[in-house]
Design a protein around this motif. Structure first.
Motif, PDB file in Angstrom:
ATOM      1  N   GLY A 254      -4.878  24.485  19.603  1.00 33.81           N
ATOM      2  CA  GLY A 254      -4.795  23.041  19.362  1.00 33.81           C
ATOM      3  C   GLY A 254      -4.710  22.253  20.658  1.00 33.81           C
ATOM      4  N   GLU A 255      -3.948  22.760  21.616  1.00 33.79           N
ATOM      5  CA  GLU A 255      -3.868  22.081  22.910  1.00 33.79           C
ATOM      6  C   GLU A 255      -5.216  22.072  23.628  1.00 33.79           C
ATOM      7  OE1 GLU A 255      -0.823  23.909  25.163  1.00 33.79           O
ATOM      8  OE2 GLU A 255       0.829  23.188  23.889  1.00 33.79           O
ATOM      9  N   MET A 256      -5.953  23.167  23.535  1.00 27.36           N
ATOM     10  CA  MET A 256      -7.256  23.222  24.196  1.00 27.36           C
ATOM     11  C   MET A 256      -8.254  22.269  23.538  1.00 27.36           C
ATOM     12  SD  MET A 256      -7.231  25.178  26.841  1.00 27.36           S
ATOM     13  CE  MET A 256      -5.635  24.380  27.121  1.00 27.36           C
ATOM     14  N   ARG A 257      -8.186  22.142  22.216  1.00 28.51           N
ATOM     15  CA  ARG A 257      -9.069  21.179  21.558  1.00 28.51           C
ATOM     16  C   ARG A 257      -8.740  19.755  21.992  1.00 28.51           C
ATOM     17  NH1 ARG A 257      -8.247  24.652  17.109  1.00 28.51           N
ATOM     18  NH2 ARG A 257      -6.585  23.278  16.329  1.00 28.51           N
ATOM     19  N   ASP A 258      -7.451  19.441  22.062  1.00 25.48           N
ATOM     20  CA  ASP A 258      -7.056  18.102  22.527  1.00 25.48           C
ATOM     21  C   ASP A 258      -7.485  17.874  23.972  1.00 25.48           C
ATOM     22  OD1 ASP A 258      -5.923  17.721  20.067  1.00 25.48           O
ATOM     23  OD2 ASP A 258      -3.889  18.259  20.709  1.00 25.48           O
ATOM     24  N   LYS A 259      -7.371  18.902  24.788  1.00 26.74           N
ATOM     25  CA  LYS A 259      -7.767  18.767  26.189  1.00 26.74           C
ATOM     26  C   LYS A 259      -9.264  18.567  26.320  1.00 26.74           C
ATOM     27  CE  LYS A 259      -6.840  20.877  30.680  1.00 26.74           C
ATOM     28  NZ  LYS A 259      -6.204  22.022  31.379  1.00 26.74           N
ATOM     29  N   ARG A 260     -10.052  19.231  25.468  1.00 28.24           N
ATOM     30  CA  ARG A 260     -11.503  19.034  25.501  1.00 28.24           C
ATOM     31  C   ARG A 260     -11.862  17.621  25.082  1.00 28.24           C
ATOM     32  NH1 ARG A 260     -15.174  23.161  22.216  1.00 28.24           N
ATOM     33  NH2 ARG A 260     -13.881  22.368  20.509  1.00 28.24           N
ATOM     34  N   VAL A 261     -11.166  17.083  24.091  1.00 25.84           N
ATOM     35  CA  VAL A 261     -11.411  15.694  23.679  1.00 25.84           C
ATOM     36  C   VAL A 261     -11.057  14.729  24.803  1.00 25.84           C
ATOM     37  CG1 VAL A 261     -10.689  13.883  22.085  1.00 25.84           C
ATOM     38  CG2 VAL A 261     -11.133  16.184  21.225  1.00 25.84           C
ATOM     39  N   MET A 262      -9.957  15.005  25.508  1.00 32.10           N
ATOM     40  CA  MET A 262      -9.568  14.128  26.619  1.00 32.10           C
ATOM     41  C   MET A 262     -10.578  14.192  27.759  1.00 32.10           C
ATOM     42  SD  MET A 262      -5.400  14.317  26.874  1.00 32.10           S
ATOM     43  CE  MET A 262      -5.311  16.093  26.965  1.00 32.10           C
ATOM     44  N   ARG A 263     -11.130  15.383  28.021  1.00 38.23           N
ATOM     45  CA  ARG A 263     -12.162  15.478  29.056  1.00 38.23           C
ATOM     46  C   ARG A 263     -13.406  14.688  28.671  1.00 38.23           C
ATOM     47  NH1 ARG A 263     -10.564  21.132  30.020  1.00 38.23           N
ATOM     48  NH2 ARG A 263     -12.089  21.773  28.448  1.00 38.23           N
ATOM     49  N   ALA A 264     -13.762  14.750  27.383  1.00 38.08           N
ATOM     50  CA  ALA A 264     -14.926  13.978  26.931  1.00 38.08           C
ATOM     51  C   ALA A 264     -14.663  12.484  27.036  1.00 38.08           C
ATOM     52  CB  ALA A 264     -15.273  14.355  25.493  1.00 38.08           C
ATOM     53  N   GLU A 265     -13.454  12.050  26.679  1.00 36.48           N
ATOM     54  CA  GLU A 265     -13.118  10.628  26.798  1.00 36.48           C
ATOM     55  C   GLU A 265     -13.091  10.184  28.259  1.00 36.48           C
ATOM     56  OE1 GLU A 265      -9.408  10.223  24.843  1.00 36.48           O
ATOM     57  OE2 GLU A 265     -10.268  10.231  22.802  1.00 36.48           O
ATOM     58  N   GLU A 266     -12.608  11.051  29.127  1.00 40.73           N
ATOM     59  CA  GLU A 266     -12.596  10.712  30.549  1.00 40.73           C
ATOM     60  C   GLU A 266     -14.015  10.537  31.086  1.00 40.73           C
ATOM     61  OE1 GLU A 266     -11.021  12.633  34.793  1.00 40.73           O
ATOM     62  OE2 GLU A 266     -10.726  13.673  32.887  1.00 40.73           O
ATOM     63  N   ALA A 267     -14.916  11.456  30.685  1.00 38.18           N
ATOM     64  CA  ALA A 267     -16.308  11.323  31.115  1.00 38.18           C
ATOM     65  C   ALA A 267     -16.954  10.067  30.545  1.00 38.18           C
ATOM     66  CB  ALA A 267     -17.096  12.564  30.682  1.00 38.18           C
ATOM     67  N   ALA A 268     -16.596   9.725  29.305  1.00 39.48           N
ATOM     68  CA  ALA A 268     -17.150   8.508  28.708  1.00 39.48           C
ATOM     69  C   ALA A 268     -16.618   7.256  29.392  1.00 39.48           C
ATOM     70  CB  ALA A 268     -16.826   8.467  27.216  1.00 39.48           C
ATOM     71  N   ASN A 269     -15.362   7.269  29.813  1.00 37.99           N
ATOM     72  CA  ASN A 269     -14.798   6.107  30.498  1.00 37.99           C
ATOM     73  C   ASN A 269     -15.378   5.908  31.895  1.00 37.99           C
ATOM     74  OD1 ASN A 269     -13.112   5.480  28.332  1.00 37.99           O
ATOM     75  ND2 ASN A 269     -11.479   6.818  29.074  1.00 37.99           N
TER      76      ASN A 269
END
Length: 323
Positions: free
Chosen positions: A273-288
């Protein structure tokens, strides 16, 4: 002397006073390259092979040491003192770096240093060709000549390092991208009743098509566990080989779970679950980051034409009035 005089006159006329010296340098470089090629292709002396096989230390060596040495390149073995660091720590660090880049051959370090040496010589030859052949009529000062000759050689020497660094970055990105999916599959396998070893084998087989580098690391872990190697040592070696922080944390979680006797499935569920959340945060960071990058590109591509359109007529009118 009469035979060499026309050749000397020709070289002097084509390349200037340094023509004969330049020709000797090119001839020496060609001879060095030919000597290296001949040494690499030279077969091993059968008498030396027989003496090595009959030596007491060879007869008493363990079988795994023999297997470790049999796959090495005998031609490169002759230049081992020149093609690999003599310090054990430097050699180990270089082997780890090349392994993280995906080069798993036992001669990877030697091939790396050979590529550095060969590309440096090619760069120097290209620099000499550019200065003394393509620009033979132009006189360079000492600094400009050094830059044009040494520069390509230095670039050729640094090219393998740049290539390995790029390969390491790409491999780490692929491992980070596929690691959350591998944890989800591993969790499904463990909850279905398989052991950790069996789940790692299944995950390696399923990831082979989409994430080959990560699948290879899991396959190495599975094979080492089957060979009887300590599980903690195997997992720590995987974290070291990958060089990814997420996998190092996963290794720590698995070791602590085994040490304290907690459920591996529960630990995998939480960490997945932590890795899935971290992958979402990386995607949001790239989008920002995209709006900032697009703003800079938009300003560079639109502002200069806009200034030309707006200011150009005014400048033209000023020039006409002044004329």
């Amino acid at each position: 002397m009469n035979v060499l005089a026309p050749l000397e006159n020709f070289l002097t006329g084509q390349f200037g006073p340094m023509g004969p010296l330049f020709a000797l340098g090119v001839l020496g470089l060609i001879m060095v390259l030919l000597a290296v090629l001949l040494l690499l292709k030279q077969p091993e002396d059968p008498l030396k092979k027989l003496q090595r096989s009959m030596a007491p230390e060879t007869r008493g060596a363990p079988q795994k040491e023999k297997l470790r040495q049999n796959n090495r390149n005998e031609q490169l073995q002759k230049f081992a003192s020149f093609l690999e660091p003599q310090n054990a720590e430097e050699l180990s660090a270089m082997e780890l770096k090349l392994r993280q880049a995906g080069y798993r051959s036992k001669d990877a370090v030697r091939f790396f240093h050979f590529a550095q040496m060969a590309l440096a010589l090619v760069g120097l030859a290209l620099g000499l060709f550019y200065v003394y052949v393509l620009n033979a009529d132009f006189t360079f000062d000492s600094q400009a000549m050094a830059i044009r000759i040494v520069g390509p050689g230095a670039a050729g020497y640094m090219l393998p390092k740049y290539w390995v660094t790029r390969r390491i970055a790409e491999r780490k990105e692929q491992i980070e991208a596929g690691f959350p999916d591998s944890l989800d599959m591993m969790l499904v396998c463990v909850e279905a009743g398989q052991s950790l070893d069996q789940s790692i084998v299944r995950v390696a087989a399923e990831l082979a098509a989409s994430y080959p580098h990560l699948a290879y690391e899991f396959e190495v872990v599975a094979q080492e566990m089957k060979a009887g190697k300590d599980k903690e040592k195997v997992l720590r070696d995987m974290g070291t080989r990958c060089g990814v922080q997420d996998i190092s944390s996963f290794v720590t979680v698995m070791i602590q779970s085994a040490a304290f006797g907690t459920s591996i499935a529960e630990a995998l569920r939480v960490y997945a679950g932590e890795m899935r959340d971290k992958r979402v945060m990386r995607a949001e960071e790239a989008a920002n980051k995209l709006p900032v990058k697009m703003t800079l590109a938009t300003m560079m591509l639109t502002v200069p034409p806009l200034l030309i359109i707006l200011v150009g007529p005014s400048i033209q009118n000023i020039l006409n009035m002044g004329g």
